[in-house]
Design an enzyme around this catalytic site. Structure first.
Site, PDB file in Angstrom:
ATOM      1  N   ASP A 200      38.637  11.888  25.994  1.00 40.02           N
ATOM      2  CA  ASP A 200      37.672  11.013  25.131  1.00 40.02           C
ATOM      3  C   ASP A 200      36.453  10.717  26.581  1.00 40.02           C
ATOM      4  OD1 ASP A 200      36.526   9.297  23.269  1.00 40.02           O
ATOM      5  OD2 ASP A 200      37.287   7.736  24.535  1.00 40.02           O
ATOM      6  N   GLU A 243      34.837  15.598  25.521  1.00 42.10           N
ATOM      7  CA  GLU A 243      34.147  14.791  24.484  1.00 42.10           C
ATOM      8  C   GLU A 243      32.980  14.432  25.374  1.00 42.10           C
ATOM      9  OE1 GLU A 243      32.728  11.321  21.679  1.00 42.10           O
ATOM     10  OE2 GLU A 243      34.089  10.950  23.693  1.00 42.10           O
TER      11      GLU A 243
HETATM   12  O1  TEU Z   1      33.399   7.978  21.889  1.00 41.15           O
HETATM   13  C1  TEU Z   1      32.706   8.167  22.848  1.00 41.15           C
HETATM   14  C2  TEU Z   1      31.003   8.433  22.894  1.00 41.15           C
HETATM   15  O2  TEU Z   1      30.622   9.462  23.831  1.00 41.15           O
HETATM   16  C3  TEU Z   1      30.224   7.774  22.157  1.00 41.15           C
HETATM   17  O3  TEU Z   1      29.079   8.112  22.635  1.00 41.15           O
HETATM   18  C4  TEU Z   1      30.210   8.520  20.646  1.00 41.15           C
HETATM   19  O4  TEU Z   1      29.687   9.813  20.894  1.00 41.15           O
HETATM   20  C5  TEU Z   1      29.394   7.586  19.938  1.00 41.15           C
HETATM   21  O5  TEU Z   1      29.937   6.435  19.500  1.00 41.15           O
HETATM   22  C6  TEU Z   1      28.628   8.045  18.881  1.00 41.15           C
HETATM   23  O6  TEU Z   1      29.498   8.651  17.852  1.00 41.15           O
HETATM   24  C7  TEU Z   1      34.660   7.738  22.173  1.00 41.15           C
HETATM   25  C8  TEU Z   1      35.527   7.712  20.566  1.00 41.15           C
HETATM   26  O7  TEU Z   1      35.079   8.842  19.929  1.00 41.15           O
HETATM   27  C9  TEU Z   1      34.930   6.609  19.944  1.00 41.15           C
HETATM   28  O8  TEU Z   1      35.769   6.394  18.618  1.00 41.15           O
HETATM   29  C10 TEU Z   1      35.168   5.226  20.597  1.00 41.15           C
HETATM   30  O9  TEU Z   1      34.970   4.105  20.133  1.00 41.15           O
HETATM   31  C11 TEU Z   1      34.844   5.399  22.090  1.00 41.15           C
HETATM   32  O10 TEU Z   1      35.124   6.631  22.711  1.00 41.15           O
HETATM   33  C12 TEU Z   1      35.053   4.401  23.115  1.00 41.15           C
HETATM   34  O11 TEU Z   1      36.327   4.350  23.097  1.00 41.15           O
END
Ligand code: TEU
Length: 537
Positions: A200, A243
């Site tokens: 993540d 990600e």
């Molecule tokens: O998201 C991280 C992230 O890179 C965000 O930019 C995300 O792409 C953005 O919210 C648009 O969708 C991750 C998880 O997928 C998210 O559920 C969490 O809230 C976040 O980390 C923080 O922990």
């Protein structure tokens, strides 16, 4: 050992453990519930389950706020249950990857509780600053919730750094102990049998003055170290899916030279698929794919239509973002941060043609498709719920009370998020049991497409060539591998289209009224919002 590239032809399926199936009648989905429904996933024909964070957590960010990396949240079960889930999945040929938030923890994590104590030897496990003004070039990601990347901690008498919610302090990777501790977390879950991780929010691991604190060389060096360790200790079968929500050139850097992450999401292509439908031309898709560099042979993009977050518009221009909001999120309540908090089916107005077209692209563009639970049955959402809860509602298994998600005796108030109540999307309208029984359903269509795709490994591993032609309502490309090649032609407009493809002269047999083969090439005629996959000789 050379990596086993199973992930290059796999289909991934993201499911939220809390929302998939409740086995014990407490109103919350759990691991035993997932085990009950593995039969469904095997029937559907997916290859790998992506499990968002299931660890102990105060749940202020859907579990991405971890308070104990070596546990399972008590609502969901135990570590022993997880071992059983992995085992049961593997027996059905299903792999499972764990979503690991390694950039930050919850402020309830014992590491942070210790670090904030005056004089703590663990202080430098997190990132602190007296003034809270360091790294001013770093953007704020959760714009609707946070005004700064720094929050003052009266106990520590300093500000701590956080790229997301203020209750999620970022770990300090400049401290080698942090990198080691995170590797130990990975070992724990790999030993239990996980097939890899979704890592993540990886662009943000390190901070450096004078930068935007994203994609830093130190971050890539750490990820390469993770890869080396996992390859050495676990052989070549486990996968790292980054990600990294970044532009193509920065996103491709997470593959390294084939020595970093095996996979990374292709964030920029996703909104452009929706833009194409709204604009009835494919120029934005073509441009972003042309801007995407070639990637190492052993790597693969992860492509998706939706996930558990808002449909992010971070990787589009300001103008395109306004356009997307105007078209797909006219109600202010459906906007969140830089995105749209709606599910796939409501986004396209429950138009079966658009759903099939988008899946047709998902299954043929370069990358491994990643499905989001419920989209295969056309599930709806609930924008009256806060944050992203409205796209995280319970899976609708049948038309009964509580949709077969939990027992019908369970108090509705215990089911959170609540089952979708919107007329067109209620369980009676969209559920697995009814669609399994209906050969013409969206579910059976998705299943049959997955089966067709399985017969076409070129869709996963093949070359990708965009064909030049003069009709920009149609995207035409060829996926090729060895002696096999498939032409994909997609009409994103509401009108019938024809494309003339000179380079395909003699490569398709006529025999289909929509194909005209003449000495100057191939003419493909495609109906409104239709797509074709055609075998080439
Ligand atoms: O998201 C991280 C992230 O890179 C965000 O930019 C995300 O792409 C953005 O919210 C648009 O969708 C991750 C998880 O997928 C998210 O559920 C969490 O809230 C976040 O980390 C923080 O922990």
């Amino acid at each position: 050992m050379p990596p086993n590239p199973w992930y290059r032809t796999a289909t991934f399926y993201e499911l939220l453990p809390r929302a998939f199936r409740d086995s014990n009648g407490d109103g919350v989905g759990d691991l035993a519930g997932i085990i009950e429904r593995l039969e469904y996933l095997e029937w559907l024909g997916v290859d790998c389950i992506w499990l968002p964070p299931f660890f102990d957590s105060p749940l202020r960010d859907g579990g991405y706020d971890v308070s104990d990396y070596l546990s399972v949240h008590p609502d969901l079960g135990t570590v022993e249950d997880m071992a059983q889930l992995l085992d049961a999945g593997h027996r059905r040929g299903l792999r499972v990857i764990a979503d690991l938030p390694i950039n930050h923890t919850s402020d309830a994590h014992p590491w942070f509780r210790e670090a904030r104590m005056p004089g703590s030897p663990m202080r430098n496990w997190y990132v602190w600053d007296e003034t809270g003004s360091r790294y001013p070039e770093a953007r704020i990601i959760f714009l609707d919730y946070e005004a700064s990347n720094w929050t003052w901690d009266p106990v520590a008498e300093a500000n701590y750094w956080h790229r997301f919610y203020h209750h999620q302090p970022d770990l300090n990777y400049d401290n080698p102990e942090v990198g080691e501790a995170v590797l130990d977390v990975m070992r724990f879950w790999l030993d239990l049998g996980f097939d890899g991780f979704r890592l993540d929010a990886v662009p943000y691991l390190y901070e450096r003055d004078g930068t935007n604190c994203e994609n830093l060389p130190e971050t890539h060096a750490y990820l390469k170290r993770v890869r080396r360790t996992i390859d050495e200790e676990y052989g070549g079968d486990r996968v790292l899916l980054a990600e990294a929500n970044q532009w193509p050139i920065d996103a491709a850097a997470y593959f390294g030279d084939g020595d970093e992450c095996h996979m990374n999401f292709h964030f920029p292509v996703m909104p452009r698929l929706y833009m194409a439908l709204a604009r009835e031309h494919v120029r934005d898709i073509v441009k972003i794919l042309r801007d995407t560099p070639p990637i190492p042979e052993t790597c693969q993009w992860g492509i998706f239509l939706r996930n558990h977050d808002e449909l992010t518009l971070e990787m589009v221009t300001d103008e395109d973002r306004e356009f997307m909001w105007d078209v797909y999120a006219p109600e202010p309540a459906s906007r969140l941060n830089l995105g749209i908090r709606r599910r796939l089916t409501p986004l396209v107005g429950n138009d079966r043609r658009a759903l099939e077209l988008l899946h047709g692209l998902l299954f043929s563009l370069p990358g491994s498709p990643i499905l989001y639970y419920g989209d295969e049955i056309g599930m709806g959402d609930d924008i009256s719920l806060p944050d992203r809860d409205g796209v995280r509602t319970p899976m609708q298994w049948d038309g009964s009370l509580h949709a077969g998600f939990t027992g019908s005796g369970v108090d509705a108030a215990a089911v959170y998020p609540p089952i979708v109540a919107a007329e067109a999307y209620r369980p009676e309208q969209a559920n697995v049991a009814a669609q399994r029984a209906d050969p013409g359903s969206l579910l059976n269509w998705v299943r049959s497409m997955l089966a067709v795709r399985r017969e076409h490994p070129e869709m996963g591993r093949g070359t990708f060539e965009i064909l030049e032609h003069d009709n920009d309502a149609v995207l035409a490309f060829v996926r090729g591998m060895g002696s096999r090649a498939t032409l994909v032609a997609v009409n994103v407009s509401e009108h019938p289209q024809a494309v003339h493809l000179p380079s395909l002269a003699g490569r398709v047999e006529a025999g289909d009224a929509d194909l005209i083969v003449d000495p100057t090439g191939l003419i493909v005629q495609i109906g409104p919002l239709e797509f074709r996959w055609l075998r080439l000789s």
